[in-house]
Design a protein around this motif. Sequence first.
Motif, PDB file in Angstrom:
ATOM      1  N   LEU A 196      27.746 -48.782 -40.081  1.00 10.63           N
ATOM      2  CA  LEU A 196      28.436 -47.619 -39.522  1.00 10.63           C
ATOM      3  C   LEU A 196      27.424 -46.552 -39.086  1.00 10.63           C
ATOM      4  CD1 LEU A 196      31.390 -47.286 -42.075  1.00 10.63           C
ATOM      5  CD2 LEU A 196      31.508 -48.153 -39.737  1.00 10.63           C
ATOM      6  N   ALA A 197      26.383 -46.358 -39.898  1.00  8.24           N
ATOM      7  CA  ALA A 197      25.359 -45.377 -39.540  1.00  8.24           C
ATOM      8  C   ALA A 197      24.614 -45.793 -38.281  1.00  8.24           C
ATOM      9  CB  ALA A 197      24.385 -45.190 -40.707  1.00  8.24           C
ATOM     10  N   ILE A 198      24.335 -47.093 -38.137  1.00  5.94           N
ATOM     11  CA  ILE A 198      23.662 -47.581 -36.935  1.00  5.94           C
ATOM     12  C   ILE A 198      24.551 -47.376 -35.715  1.00  5.94           C
ATOM     13  CG2 ILE A 198      22.799 -49.664 -35.786  1.00  5.94           C
ATOM     14  CD1 ILE A 198      21.914 -50.664 -38.531  1.00  5.94           C
ATOM     15  N   THR A 199      25.851 -47.581 -35.876  1.00  3.39           N
ATOM     16  CA  THR A 199      26.791 -47.352 -34.768  1.00  3.39           C
ATOM     17  C   THR A 199      26.738 -45.896 -34.324  1.00  3.39           C
ATOM     18  OG1 THR A 199      28.235 -49.077 -35.676  1.00  3.39           O
ATOM     19  CG2 THR A 199      29.178 -47.612 -34.020  1.00  3.39           C
ATOM     20  N   ASP A 222      35.317 -40.091 -32.359  1.00  5.81           N
ATOM     21  CA  ASP A 222      35.806 -39.864 -33.716  1.00  5.81           C
ATOM     22  C   ASP A 222      35.465 -41.066 -34.589  1.00  5.81           C
ATOM     23  OD1 ASP A 222      37.661 -41.814 -32.998  1.00  5.81           O
ATOM     24  OD2 ASP A 222      39.204 -40.339 -32.489  1.00  5.81           O
ATOM     25  N   ASP A 223      35.845 -40.994 -35.856  1.00  3.87           N
ATOM     26  CA  ASP A 223      35.508 -42.061 -36.799  1.00  3.87           C
ATOM     27  C   ASP A 223      36.155 -43.389 -36.430  1.00  3.87           C
ATOM     28  OD1 ASP A 223      33.975 -40.309 -38.255  1.00  3.87           O
ATOM     29  OD2 ASP A 223      35.571 -39.801 -39.680  1.00  3.87           O
ATOM     30  N   ALA A 224      37.336 -43.346 -35.801  1.00  4.40           N
ATOM     31  CA  ALA A 224      38.015 -44.589 -35.424  1.00  4.40           C
ATOM     32  C   ALA A 224      37.181 -45.371 -34.416  1.00  4.40           C
ATOM     33  CB  ALA A 224      39.398 -44.275 -34.849  1.00  4.40           C
ATOM     34  N   VAL A 225      36.491 -44.664 -33.523  1.00  4.80           N
ATOM     35  CA  VAL A 225      35.626 -45.334 -32.540  1.00  4.80           C
ATOM     36  C   VAL A 225      34.474 -46.029 -33.254  1.00  4.80           C
ATOM     37  CG1 VAL A 225      34.051 -44.935 -30.620  1.00  4.80           C
ATOM     38  CG2 VAL A 225      36.256 -43.773 -30.676  1.00  4.80           C
ATOM     39  N   ALA A 230      31.897 -50.967 -34.898  1.00  3.65           N
ATOM     40  CA  ALA A 230      31.222 -51.679 -35.985  1.00  3.65           C
ATOM     41  C   ALA A 230      31.864 -53.033 -36.224  1.00  3.65           C
ATOM     42  CB  ALA A 230      31.247 -50.833 -37.254  1.00  3.65           C
ATOM     43  N   ARG A 231      33.201 -53.086 -36.168  1.00  5.52           N
ATOM     44  CA  ARG A 231      33.881 -54.379 -36.317  1.00  5.52           C
ATOM     45  C   ARG A 231      33.584 -55.296 -35.141  1.00  5.52           C
ATOM     46  NH1 ARG A 231      38.215 -51.114 -37.982  1.00  5.52           N
ATOM     47  NH2 ARG A 231      39.147 -51.320 -35.900  1.00  5.52           N
ATOM     48  N   ALA A 232      33.613 -54.742 -33.930  1.00  3.52           N
ATOM     49  CA  ALA A 232      33.383 -55.562 -32.737  1.00  3.52           C
ATOM     50  C   ALA A 232      31.958 -56.081 -32.677  1.00  3.52           C
ATOM     51  CB  ALA A 232      33.699 -54.750 -31.478  1.00  3.52           C
ATOM     52  N   GLY A 233      31.018 -55.321 -33.248  1.00  2.58           N
ATOM     53  CA  GLY A 233      29.623 -55.717 -33.193  1.00  2.58           C
ATOM     54  C   GLY A 233      29.135 -56.448 -34.422  1.00  2.58           C
ATOM     55  N   PHE A 234      30.033 -56.779 -35.326  1.00  2.00           N
ATOM     56  CA  PHE A 234      29.628 -57.462 -36.561  1.00  2.00           C
ATOM     57  C   PHE A 234      29.387 -58.941 -36.291  1.00  2.00           C
ATOM     58  CE2 PHE A 234      30.837 -60.186 -40.106  1.00  2.00           C
ATOM     59  CZ  PHE A 234      29.953 -59.746 -41.081  1.00  2.00           C
ATOM     60  N   ASP A 235      28.253 -59.426 -36.738  1.00  2.00           N
ATOM     61  CA  ASP A 235      27.959 -60.855 -36.692  1.00  2.00           C
ATOM     62  C   ASP A 235      27.024 -61.170 -37.849  1.00  2.00           C
ATOM     63  OD1 ASP A 235      26.629 -63.425 -36.048  1.00  2.00           O
ATOM     64  OD2 ASP A 235      27.824 -63.273 -34.208  1.00  2.00           O
ATOM     65  N   PRO A 236      27.468 -61.997 -38.796  1.00  2.00           N
ATOM     66  CA  PRO A 236      26.647 -62.257 -39.981  1.00  2.00           C
ATOM     67  C   PRO A 236      25.358 -63.007 -39.676  1.00  2.00           C
ATOM     68  CG  PRO A 236      28.549 -63.706 -39.935  1.00  2.00           C
ATOM     69  CD  PRO A 236      28.756 -62.711 -38.835  1.00  2.00           C
ATOM     70  N   VAL A 274      40.269 -44.620 -29.621  1.00  2.00           N
ATOM     71  CA  VAL A 274      40.727 -46.006 -29.760  1.00  2.00           C
ATOM     72  C   VAL A 274      42.225 -46.056 -29.538  1.00  2.00           C
ATOM     73  CG1 VAL A 274      40.912 -47.992 -31.304  1.00  2.00           C
ATOM     74  CG2 VAL A 274      38.872 -46.547 -31.378  1.00  2.00           C
ATOM     75  N   LYS A 275      42.650 -46.918 -28.619  1.00  6.65           N
ATOM     76  CA  LYS A 275      44.069 -47.168 -28.397  1.00  6.65           C
ATOM     77  C   LYS A 275      44.435 -48.508 -29.010  1.00  6.65           C
ATOM     78  CE  LYS A 275      45.216 -44.454 -24.293  1.00  6.65           C
ATOM     79  NZ  LYS A 275      45.802 -44.514 -22.933  1.00  6.65           N
ATOM     80  N   ALA A 276      45.514 -48.518 -29.778  1.00  8.25           N
ATOM     81  CA  ALA A 276      45.920 -49.742 -30.468  1.00  8.25           C
ATOM     82  C   ALA A 276      46.128 -50.871 -29.466  1.00  8.25           C
ATOM     83  CB  ALA A 276      47.209 -49.500 -31.255  1.00  8.25           C
ATOM     84  N   GLY A 277      45.442 -51.981 -29.691  1.00  7.89           N
ATOM     85  CA  GLY A 277      45.587 -53.147 -28.843  1.00  7.89           C
ATOM     86  C   GLY A 277      44.846 -53.080 -27.525  1.00  7.89           C
ATOM     87  N   GLU A 278      44.203 -51.938 -27.224  1.00  6.41           N
ATOM     88  CA  GLU A 278      43.515 -51.786 -25.942  1.00  6.41           C
ATOM     89  C   GLU A 278      42.023 -51.523 -26.092  1.00  6.41           C
ATOM     90  OE1 GLU A 278      45.373 -48.953 -23.402  1.00  6.41           O
ATOM     91  OE2 GLU A 278      47.415 -49.633 -23.860  1.00  6.41           O
ATOM     92  N   GLY A 279      41.565 -51.299 -27.282  1.00  4.03           N
ATOM     93  CA  GLY A 279      40.146 -51.033 -27.476  1.00  4.03           C
ATOM     94  C   GLY A 279      39.784 -49.583 -27.200  1.00  4.03           C
ATOM     95  N   ILE A 280      38.591 -49.362 -26.691  1.00  2.00           N
ATOM     96  CA  ILE A 280      38.065 -48.017 -26.461  1.00  2.00           C
ATOM     97  C   ILE A 280      38.681 -47.415 -25.199  1.00  2.00           C
ATOM     98  CG2 ILE A 280      36.008 -46.632 -26.031  1.00  2.00           C
ATOM     99  CD1 ILE A 280      36.044 -47.713 -28.807  1.00  2.00           C
ATOM    100  N   SER A 281      39.140 -46.177 -25.324  1.00  4.93           N
ATOM    101  CA  SER A 281      39.663 -45.420 -24.185  1.00  4.93           C
ATOM    102  C   SER A 281      38.708 -44.267 -23.886  1.00  4.93           C
ATOM    103  CB  SER A 281      41.058 -44.873 -24.500  1.00  4.93           C
ATOM    104  OG  SER A 281      41.489 -43.992 -23.492  1.00  4.93           O
ATOM    105  N   ILE A 282      38.464 -44.019 -22.577  1.00  3.28           N
ATOM    106  CA  ILE A 282      37.551 -42.951 -22.161  1.00  3.28           C
ATOM    107  C   ILE A 282      38.346 -41.914 -21.371  1.00  3.28           C
ATOM    108  CG2 ILE A 282      35.482 -42.381 -20.838  1.00  3.28           C
ATOM    109  CD1 ILE A 282      34.523 -45.230 -21.285  1.00  3.28           C
ATOM    110  N   ARG A 283      38.285 -40.671 -21.823  1.00  3.17           N
ATOM    111  CA  ARG A 283      39.015 -39.587 -21.164  1.00  3.17           C
ATOM    112  C   ARG A 283      38.057 -38.467 -20.799  1.00  3.17           C
ATOM    113  NH1 ARG A 283      41.986 -38.511 -24.971  1.00  3.17           N
ATOM    114  NH2 ARG A 283      41.257 -36.472 -25.708  1.00  3.17           N
ATOM    115  N   VAL A 284      38.131 -38.026 -19.530  1.00  3.90           N
ATOM    116  CA  VAL A 284      37.312 -36.914 -19.068  1.00  3.90           C
ATOM    117  C   VAL A 284      38.104 -35.627 -19.247  1.00  3.90           C
ATOM    118  CG1 VAL A 284      36.093 -35.885 -17.119  1.00  3.90           C
ATOM    119  CG2 VAL A 284      36.096 -38.371 -17.412  1.00  3.90           C
ATOM    120  N   GLU A 285      37.510 -34.660 -19.933  1.00  6.11           N
ATOM    121  CA  GLU A 285      38.178 -33.401 -20.229  1.00  6.11           C
ATOM    122  C   GLU A 285      37.511 -32.266 -19.465  1.00  6.11           C
ATOM    123  OE1 GLU A 285      37.510 -33.331 -24.408  1.00  6.11           O
ATOM    124  OE2 GLU A 285      39.287 -34.509 -24.879  1.00  6.11           O
ATOM    125  N   ASP A 286      38.319 -31.305 -19.025  1.00  2.00           N
ATOM    126  CA  ASP A 286      37.777 -30.168 -18.280  1.00  2.00           C
ATOM    127  C   ASP A 286      36.836 -29.328 -19.134  1.00  2.00           C
ATOM    128  OD1 ASP A 286      39.021 -30.801 -15.937  1.00  2.00           O
ATOM    129  OD2 ASP A 286      40.833 -29.650 -16.396  1.00  2.00           O
TER     130      ASP A 286
END
Length: 295
Positions: A196-199, A222-225, A230-236, A274-286
């Motif tokens: 998690l720290a490496i992420t 946020d922490d959910a990202v 970390a889960r997506a990049g895990f490989d033993p 993070v959107k459930a079932g959609e992965g990472i969501s990117i939003r541009v804010e003013d």
Amino acid sequence: GQDAACDVVAQAVAAFKAGVNDPGRPLSVLLFAGPTGVGKTALARSLARFCFGQGEKADRLVRLDLSEYGTPGAAGRLLGETDDEPPEWIRRVREQPFCVLLLDEVEKASPRVFDVLLGLLDEGRLTDRLGRLTNFTSAFVVMTTNLGATAKVPPGFGEAPPPSWEKEVMGFFRPELYNRIDRVVTFAPLSRQTLLAITCKELSDLALREGLVRARLKLSWDDAVVEHLARAGFDPLFGARPLQRAIEREVVAPLARILAAHPELTRKGVRLSVKAGEGISIRVEDAPPPETRRC
């Protein structure tokens, strides 16, 4: 996540800074042993940056992949195939003797290459076929190996105790080569907390990339990202390396498409969620966040 390894390297740095290292040898000869993807090369790079990274030539890491020197004639190629010019890695050491020489996957080198390295590791001297001398007494010599990463202990991640890396090294290398190593520095498999720290670190480094800094775009998450990546990049098997690929796939590539399609974007906030079932969501804010999130 490699406190014990960092302590050993810090001791070598302290001896160098205090001027009590042996002047007739390299500053230190260290063998980094452990699973793949747990920070061996990263620590060597940090050592070079900390000790020598403030001059005109900030890149003081001279890296050789010794898996490329395992065939017949490898010793000759290591010293240069022509009599006119030495190879690139020797030229770099001659130009800037204060450096870190990284010999990756040292166990894959030819036995003749080991013969060439004996003088370098012992007295910091390397002589080519024409008798030209290269001095390594102002260099840290770091070797890496995966010896001991057997199927019994899943390499890369996990809480299981590591194998006896030093025993594996002693059993593989000839005594005259092993005796020239100052310390065998062992690296443990990465824990979940370390992952998690490496992420967080990778995301923080992403926020400082040229395209975002130039457009004054503030990246936040946020922490959910962090948990998702970390889960997506895990490989033993491959340690932390798949994490970088997951970030490139799920964050960098979509972000690049947005920035390429909207080159006018500037002084904005870029929010990862993070959107459930959609992965990472990117939003541009003013209104950009007051400060990019740091982990």
